[in-house]
Design a protein around this motif. Sequence first.
Motif, PDB file in Angstrom:
ATOM      1  N   TYR A 172      61.338 -36.643  17.291  1.00 27.62           N
ATOM      2  CA  TYR A 172      61.546 -35.818  16.094  1.00 27.62           C
ATOM      3  C   TYR A 172      60.252 -35.724  15.285  1.00 27.62           C
ATOM      4  O   TYR A 172      59.892 -34.652  14.789  1.00 27.62           O
ATOM      5  N   TYR A 173      59.547 -36.852  15.159  1.00 31.96           N
ATOM      6  CA  TYR A 173      58.274 -36.844  14.439  1.00 31.96           C
ATOM      7  C   TYR A 173      57.308 -35.835  15.057  1.00 31.96           C
ATOM      8  O   TYR A 173      56.689 -35.028  14.346  1.00 31.96           O
ATOM      9  N   LEU A 174      57.153 -35.861  16.377  1.00 31.95           N
ATOM     10  CA  LEU A 174      56.222 -34.944  17.039  1.00 31.95           C
ATOM     11  C   LEU A 174      56.657 -33.495  16.867  1.00 31.95           C
ATOM     12  O   LEU A 174      55.826 -32.610  16.625  1.00 31.95           O
ATOM     13  N   GLN A 175      57.941 -33.261  16.993  1.00 33.25           N
ATOM     14  CA  GLN A 175      58.438 -31.889  16.862  1.00 33.25           C
ATOM     15  C   GLN A 175      58.182 -31.335  15.461  1.00 33.25           C
ATOM     16  O   GLN A 175      57.954 -30.128  15.293  1.00 33.25           O
ATOM     17  N   GLN A 176      58.206 -32.202  14.465  1.00 36.66           N
ATOM     18  CA  GLN A 176      57.964 -31.769  13.088  1.00 36.66           C
ATOM     19  C   GLN A 176      56.476 -31.720  12.734  1.00 36.66           C
ATOM     20  O   GLN A 176      56.085 -30.973  11.849  1.00 36.66           O
ATOM     21  N   GLU A 177      55.652 -32.515  13.425  1.00 34.07           N
ATOM     22  CA  GLU A 177      54.267 -32.697  13.015  1.00 34.07           C
ATOM     23  C   GLU A 177      53.264 -31.844  13.767  1.00 34.07           C
ATOM     24  O   GLU A 177      52.240 -31.427  13.202  1.00 34.07           O
ATOM     25  N   LEU A 178      53.517 -31.560  15.039  1.00 39.92           N
ATOM     26  CA  LEU A 178      52.480 -30.959  15.881  1.00 39.92           C
ATOM     27  C   LEU A 178      52.002 -29.603  15.376  1.00 39.92           C
ATOM     28  O   LEU A 178      50.796 -29.343  15.338  1.00 39.92           O
ATOM     29  N   GLU A 179      52.910 -28.728  14.991  1.00 36.34           N
ATOM     30  CA  GLU A 179      52.493 -27.396  14.561  1.00 36.34           C
ATOM     31  C   GLU A 179      51.796 -27.414  13.207  1.00 36.34           C
ATOM     32  O   GLU A 179      50.721 -26.805  13.055  1.00 36.34           O
ATOM     33  N   PRO A 180      52.342 -28.091  12.180  1.00 39.43           N
ATOM     34  CA  PRO A 180      51.604 -28.155  10.909  1.00 39.43           C
ATOM     35  C   PRO A 180      50.226 -28.792  11.058  1.00 39.43           C
ATOM     36  O   PRO A 180      49.255 -28.334  10.443  1.00 39.43           O
ATOM     37  N   LEU A 181      50.123 -29.842  11.876  1.00 44.93           N
ATOM     38  CA  LEU A 181      48.826 -30.476  12.081  1.00 44.93           C
ATOM     39  C   LEU A 181      47.870 -29.553  12.818  1.00 44.93           C
ATOM     40  O   LEU A 181      46.665 -29.542  12.550  1.00 44.93           O
ATOM     41  N   SER A 182      48.395 -28.742  13.707  1.00 40.87           N
ATOM     42  CA  SER A 182      47.570 -27.734  14.385  1.00 40.87           C
ATOM     43  C   SER A 182      46.919 -26.799  13.373  1.00 40.87           C
ATOM     44  O   SER A 182      45.741 -26.445  13.494  1.00 40.87           O
ATOM     45  N   GLN A 183      47.667 -26.423  12.366  1.00 44.12           N
ATOM     46  CA  GLN A 183      47.137 -25.523  11.344  1.00 44.12           C
ATOM     47  C   GLN A 183      46.018 -26.198  10.544  1.00 44.12           C
ATOM     48  O   GLN A 183      45.011 -25.569  10.198  1.00 44.12           O
ATOM     49  N   PHE A 184      46.161 -27.484  10.263  1.00 46.72           N
ATOM     50  CA  PHE A 184      45.116 -28.217   9.549  1.00 46.72           C
ATOM     51  C   PHE A 184      43.858 -28.349  10.406  1.00 46.72           C
ATOM     52  O   PHE A 184      42.740 -28.160   9.918  1.00 46.72           O
ATOM     53  N   VAL A 185      44.038 -28.704  11.682  1.00 41.61           N
ATOM     54  CA  VAL A 185      42.885 -28.851  12.581  1.00 41.61           C
ATOM     55  C   VAL A 185      42.138 -27.530  12.690  1.00 41.61           C
ATOM     56  O   VAL A 185      40.899 -27.489  12.682  1.00 41.61           O
ATOM     57  N   THR A 186      42.892 -26.439  12.785  1.00 37.08           N
ATOM     58  CA  THR A 186      42.289 -25.113  12.879  1.00 37.08           C
ATOM     59  C   THR A 186      41.561 -24.745  11.588  1.00 37.08           C
ATOM     60  O   THR A 186      40.455 -24.188  11.602  1.00 37.08           O
ATOM     61  N   ASN A 223      39.756 -32.243   0.569  1.00 41.29           N
ATOM     62  CA  ASN A 223      41.099 -32.805   0.731  1.00 41.29           C
ATOM     63  C   ASN A 223      41.720 -32.427   2.064  1.00 41.29           C
ATOM     64  O   ASN A 223      42.380 -33.250   2.707  1.00 41.29           O
ATOM     65  N   SER A 224      41.535 -31.186   2.486  1.00 40.45           N
ATOM     66  CA  SER A 224      42.116 -30.752   3.763  1.00 40.45           C
ATOM     67  C   SER A 224      41.535 -31.553   4.922  1.00 40.45           C
ATOM     68  O   SER A 224      42.241 -31.932   5.861  1.00 40.45           O
ATOM     69  N   TYR A 225      40.247 -31.807   4.859  1.00 39.12           N
ATOM     70  CA  TYR A 225      39.560 -32.605   5.879  1.00 39.12           C
ATOM     71  C   TYR A 225      40.170 -34.011   5.942  1.00 39.12           C
ATOM     72  O   TYR A 225      40.518 -34.533   7.002  1.00 39.12           O
ATOM     73  N   ARG A 226      40.324 -34.623   4.757  1.00 41.34           N
ATOM     74  CA  ARG A 226      40.850 -35.985   4.686  1.00 41.34           C
ATOM     75  C   ARG A 226      42.317 -36.049   5.139  1.00 41.34           C
ATOM     76  O   ARG A 226      42.717 -36.984   5.843  1.00 41.34           O
ATOM     77  N   ILE A 227      43.089 -35.076   4.730  1.00 42.24           N
ATOM     78  CA  ILE A 227      44.495 -35.038   5.131  1.00 42.24           C
ATOM     79  C   ILE A 227      44.617 -34.889   6.642  1.00 42.24           C
ATOM     80  O   ILE A 227      45.443 -35.544   7.292  1.00 42.24           O
ATOM     81  N   THR A 228      43.778 -34.036   7.210  1.00 43.72           N
ATOM     82  CA  THR A 228      43.815 -33.823   8.664  1.00 43.72           C
ATOM     83  C   THR A 228      43.539 -35.114   9.406  1.00 43.72           C
ATOM     84  O   THR A 228      44.262 -35.487  10.341  1.00 43.72           O
ATOM     85  N   TYR A 229      42.510 -35.827   8.999  1.00 48.25           N
ATOM     86  CA  TYR A 229      42.144 -37.079   9.683  1.00 48.25           C
ATOM     87  C   TYR A 229      43.234 -38.137   9.504  1.00 48.25           C
ATOM     88  O   TYR A 229      43.540 -38.889  10.432  1.00 48.25           O
ATOM     89  N   ALA A 230      43.814 -38.213   8.302  1.00 47.39           N
ATOM     90  CA  ALA A 230      44.874 -39.191   8.061  1.00 47.39           C
ATOM     91  C   ALA A 230      46.093 -38.899   8.936  1.00 47.39           C
ATOM     92  O   ALA A 230      46.716 -39.815   9.492  1.00 47.39           O
ATOM     93  N   ARG A 231      46.402 -37.616   9.076  1.00 46.54           N
ATOM     94  CA  ARG A 231      47.568 -37.251   9.899  1.00 46.54           C
ATOM     95  C   ARG A 231      47.275 -37.465  11.385  1.00 46.54           C
ATOM     96  O   ARG A 231      48.175 -37.825  12.150  1.00 46.54           O
ATOM     97  N   LEU A 232      46.033 -37.271  11.795  1.00 49.99           N
ATOM     98  CA  LEU A 232      45.662 -37.562  13.186  1.00 49.99           C
ATOM     99  C   LEU A 232      45.781 -39.059  13.469  1.00 49.99           C
ATOM    100  O   LEU A 232      46.225 -39.461  14.548  1.00 49.99           O
ATOM    101  N   ALA A 233      45.377 -39.884  12.510  1.00 56.24           N
ATOM    102  CA  ALA A 233      45.499 -41.339  12.682  1.00 56.24           C
ATOM    103  C   ALA A 233      46.963 -41.742  12.805  1.00 56.24           C
ATOM    104  O   ALA A 233      47.322 -42.585  13.636  1.00 56.24           O
ATOM    105  N   GLU A 234      47.827 -41.126  11.997  1.00 55.63           N
ATOM    106  CA  GLU A 234      49.267 -41.411  12.088  1.00 55.63           C
ATOM    107  C   GLU A 234      49.829 -40.939  13.425  1.00 55.63           C
ATOM    108  O   GLU A 234      50.665 -41.614  14.037  1.00 55.63           O
TER     109      GLU A 234
END
Length: 229
Positions: free
Chosen positions: A92-106, A199-210
């Motif tokens: 469930y975590y991956l299904q909820q996280e992968l697409e939003p995190l993709s947008q941050f990485v992009t 902030n977007s940079y930091r949030i992206t890295y924090a979410r990648l670590a999680e």
Amino acid sequence: MQFFQIDDTPADIVKTFPKASDLFKKERIDFCCGGDKPLRETLEKRQIDGEMLLHALNESYKDWKDAGNIETDWNKVSSSELIDHILERHHYYLQQELEPLSQFVTKIFRVHGQNHPHLKDLHKVYHEFKAEIEAHLIEEENELFPLVRQYEETQDLADAARIQELNKNMEQEHQVAGDLLREMHTITNGFVPPEGACNSYRITYARLAELETNTFEHIHLENNILFKK
């Protein structure tokens, strides 16, 4: 007397003491895909001080037990119960996280990529990981997990043989996912944003670590517990 010893495997240590994964993650010790090798091998290969690591590990475990913590022993629950946990905690975590995190990485690649060229590599590797893990989740949910639940009821040997075959495929896919996560860890300098990052940079890295932490826990539960049942 030390509870954990140099010839224990990281996988077995994390089964007993899940918080050991924090220390192993810090030291870049594999406890999931390659976690079934004696700790001694990894420490010698990486030139890590085994005595210091074991002392820290055993002290942490003692403090954790003295505090009255009780962790679920996943070896003692049914496969169906473990599957339910994996679905709720990890799928469930991956299904909820992968697409939003993709947008941050992009986004950070688009905005900062000219000055930080490593973000191009991060964008590429993240989306390789996303495609791999999404296909993997579908295969587990549509084929492997229902078959395991069915086998618990029927004990059919044909089902068992098919499960073993699928498990081998799943472990290979876990290895690919783990390698991609390790590559992202290297690209981002351990998910540490550069000085002055927005902030977007930091949030992206924090979410990648999680993402890394959650996925390594996920792989550990499947490779070292579920698949061995």
